[in-house]
Design a protein around this motif. Sequence first.
Motif, PDB file in Angstrom:
ATOM      1  N   ILE A  39       6.708  54.886  98.749  1.00 47.96           N
ATOM      2  CA  ILE A  39       8.097  54.702  98.350  1.00 47.96           C
ATOM      3  C   ILE A  39       8.263  54.980  96.862  1.00 47.96           C
ATOM      4  O   ILE A  39       7.393  54.653  96.053  1.00 47.96           O
ATOM      5  N   GLY A  40       9.339  55.652  96.510  1.00 48.45           N
ATOM      6  CA  GLY A  40       9.641  55.903  95.109  1.00 48.45           C
ATOM      7  C   GLY A  40      10.799  55.044  94.644  1.00 48.45           C
ATOM      8  O   GLY A  40      11.566  54.499  95.450  1.00 48.45           O
ATOM      9  N   SER A  41      10.936  54.929  93.363  1.00 51.85           N
ATOM     10  CA  SER A  41      12.023  54.134  92.805  1.00 51.85           C
ATOM     11  C   SER A  41      13.363  54.700  93.252  1.00 51.85           C
ATOM     12  O   SER A  41      13.591  55.903  93.195  1.00 51.85           O
ATOM     13  N   GLY A  42      14.236  53.816  93.745  1.00 55.92           N
ATOM     14  CA  GLY A  42      15.561  54.231  94.154  1.00 55.92           C
ATOM     15  C   GLY A  42      15.649  54.793  95.560  1.00 55.92           C
ATOM     16  O   GLY A  42      16.689  55.311  95.958  1.00 55.92           O
ATOM     17  N   GLU A  43      14.578  54.695  96.348  1.00 56.73           N
ATOM     18  CA  GLU A  43      14.581  55.269  97.693  1.00 56.73           C
ATOM     19  C   GLU A  43      14.907  54.230  98.763  1.00 56.73           C
ATOM     20  O   GLU A  43      14.879  53.018  98.523  1.00 56.73           O
ATOM     21  N   ASP A  56       7.367  44.356 108.308  1.00 55.80           N
ATOM     22  CA  ASP A  56       6.350  43.564 107.615  1.00 55.80           C
ATOM     23  C   ASP A  56       6.035  44.114 106.230  1.00 55.80           C
ATOM     24  O   ASP A  56       5.389  43.436 105.422  1.00 55.80           O
ATOM     25  N   PHE A  57       6.475  45.342 105.959  1.00 54.15           N
ATOM     26  CA  PHE A  57       6.145  45.985 104.688  1.00 54.15           C
ATOM     27  C   PHE A  57       7.368  46.177 103.798  1.00 54.15           C
ATOM     28  O   PHE A  57       7.286  46.825 102.754  1.00 54.15           O
ATOM     29  N   PHE A  62      10.172  47.067  98.445  1.00 50.97           N
ATOM     30  CA  PHE A  62      11.087  46.652  97.378  1.00 50.97           C
ATOM     31  C   PHE A  62      10.326  46.429  96.079  1.00 50.97           C
ATOM     32  O   PHE A  62      10.808  46.780  94.993  1.00 50.97           O
ATOM     33  N   ALA A  63       9.126  45.868  96.170  1.00 56.28           N
ATOM     34  CA  ALA A  63       8.326  45.633  94.964  1.00 56.28           C
ATOM     35  C   ALA A  63       7.959  46.945  94.281  1.00 56.28           C
ATOM     36  O   ALA A  63       7.764  46.986  93.062  1.00 56.28           O
ATOM     37  N   ARG A  64       7.880  48.021  95.072  1.00 59.48           N
ATOM     38  CA  ARG A  64       7.531  49.334  94.505  1.00 59.48           C
ATOM     39  C   ARG A  64       8.774  50.119  94.072  1.00 59.48           C
ATOM     40  O   ARG A  64       8.658  51.265  93.663  1.00 59.48           O
ATOM     41  N   GLY A  65       9.944  49.529  94.208  1.00 65.89           N
ATOM     42  CA  GLY A  65      11.133  50.168  93.659  1.00 65.89           C
ATOM     43  C   GLY A  65      12.176  50.619  94.652  1.00 65.89           C
ATOM     44  O   GLY A  65      13.166  51.243  94.261  1.00 65.89           O
ATOM     45  N   ALA A  66      12.003  50.337  95.941  1.00 68.91           N
ATOM     46  CA  ALA A  66      13.020  50.707  96.918  1.00 68.91           C
ATOM     47  C   ALA A  66      14.350  50.057  96.543  1.00 68.91           C
ATOM     48  O   ALA A  66      14.395  48.898  96.128  1.00 68.91           O
TER      49      ALA A  66
END
Length: 470
Positions: A39-43, A56-57, A62-66
Amino acid sequence: MPDTHPPLWTAPEIAAATGGRIEGGDFNVSGLTYDSREIGSGELFLALKGERDGHDFAAAAFARGASGALVEHPVEGGPCIVVPDTLKALGQLGAASRDRAPQVRRGAVTGSVGKTSVTQAIKAGLDLAGPAHASIKSYNNHIGVPLTLARMPATVERAVFEIGMNTPGEIGPLSKMVQPHAACVTTVGPVHIEGFSDGETGVAREKSAIFQGLGPGGVAVINGDNVWVDLLREAALRQGARIAQFGSGPGQDARLIDFVPGPDGARVTAEIWGRTHAFSLKQTGFHWGLNSLAVILMLDALDVPVETAFAALAEFQPLAGRGETRTVRTAGGAFTLIDESYNANPLSMRAGFMSLGAKPVTGSGRRVVVLTDMLELGDQSTALHAGLAETIEVAKLDLVHAAGPQMRHLYDALPAPRRGLWAATAAELAAQAADLVGPGDIVMVKGSNGSKASLVAKALAALDNPGIGA
């Protein structure tokens, strides 16, 4: 500087396309994926259900920027859009992406061999012609196709989609989702036949289903050299398609006249729409003669000039595991490694053998193949593996190393002078990498992805010592 690009999707647009409801606030997204590790920021994170439940993920995404998630029930970590079925909603989002960009000329590609490379070569031509979009990797199934559609910016002019199958009934619905203006079947052969009660006939019929998405006047690009050409033509004509045919015989719209491989590529001579052309490729495999004509006809159908197609083909590099070639330097001397480890079937094996057999070697160099099992061949597997011996003889290959229980059938069918090493697994053969090659050899590694041919390719590449001059 602030990002001035418009969002790929807004939350209200996603909700409208999927019939979902927004929870946790508004958001925009710049892309979307179902893998929380990518996942990239803003995706947008897609909580799909498979072997693992994507919900479950969601927190990790979200922690990675979703910036949002498409879910079947609310999750913690950020805003989301709740739908009854996330996979169905992905399809709806893909269809909405297609419909909101009516200016886009769309192409679709399938085939038993070469569909990924042909798709990416078409994309190279589309990029030269203007803003374009395409499948990445081999995103060609019930998840990959709608995902590629949903990722398509509304502002592009052209797009190309890869469509694949493992079992009957997959290609038609995906083609109808894409609604291509041009569709191509690269070739048909005994691939995934274990899923078809009628064997290769069933594979041909399934591949022909790519034409079901064509509207009247759409273009069907067909391999005229393939034994299933009549079945494919009939399927295309039922859709009211215009047929553009490539091949090496008379009567083709794009006819291969000559293919001359060299050390750094090949020179192709072809007659296209009645005019003779010569153009260059980075590829050296003989199958790229016909592949290049499929690319040219598809680009033509998507309103890309033939000169642009030639320019794209001249710079298109072999994809990872699909013909990448490198020099490996060792203390004993250098050898050439051709990495064809991504996938294999009887058609691509034979094409690879013939291409390897045409390559010149010097001194004590040999033409060597390292092979692992071809998968999903059902009850024909034994015969299809053993039957490769004939082409190896015709191509005059010097040595065959093999791994896997199915490749044992080929190994046993070879004359003793051509037998190299055999191992039960690719990992065991990879451990003997230094014993597989000698100075001046040209070595091709090929096998199905699931039989781990890539382990051998990586082990051979790892023999390289940059401190030694080639």
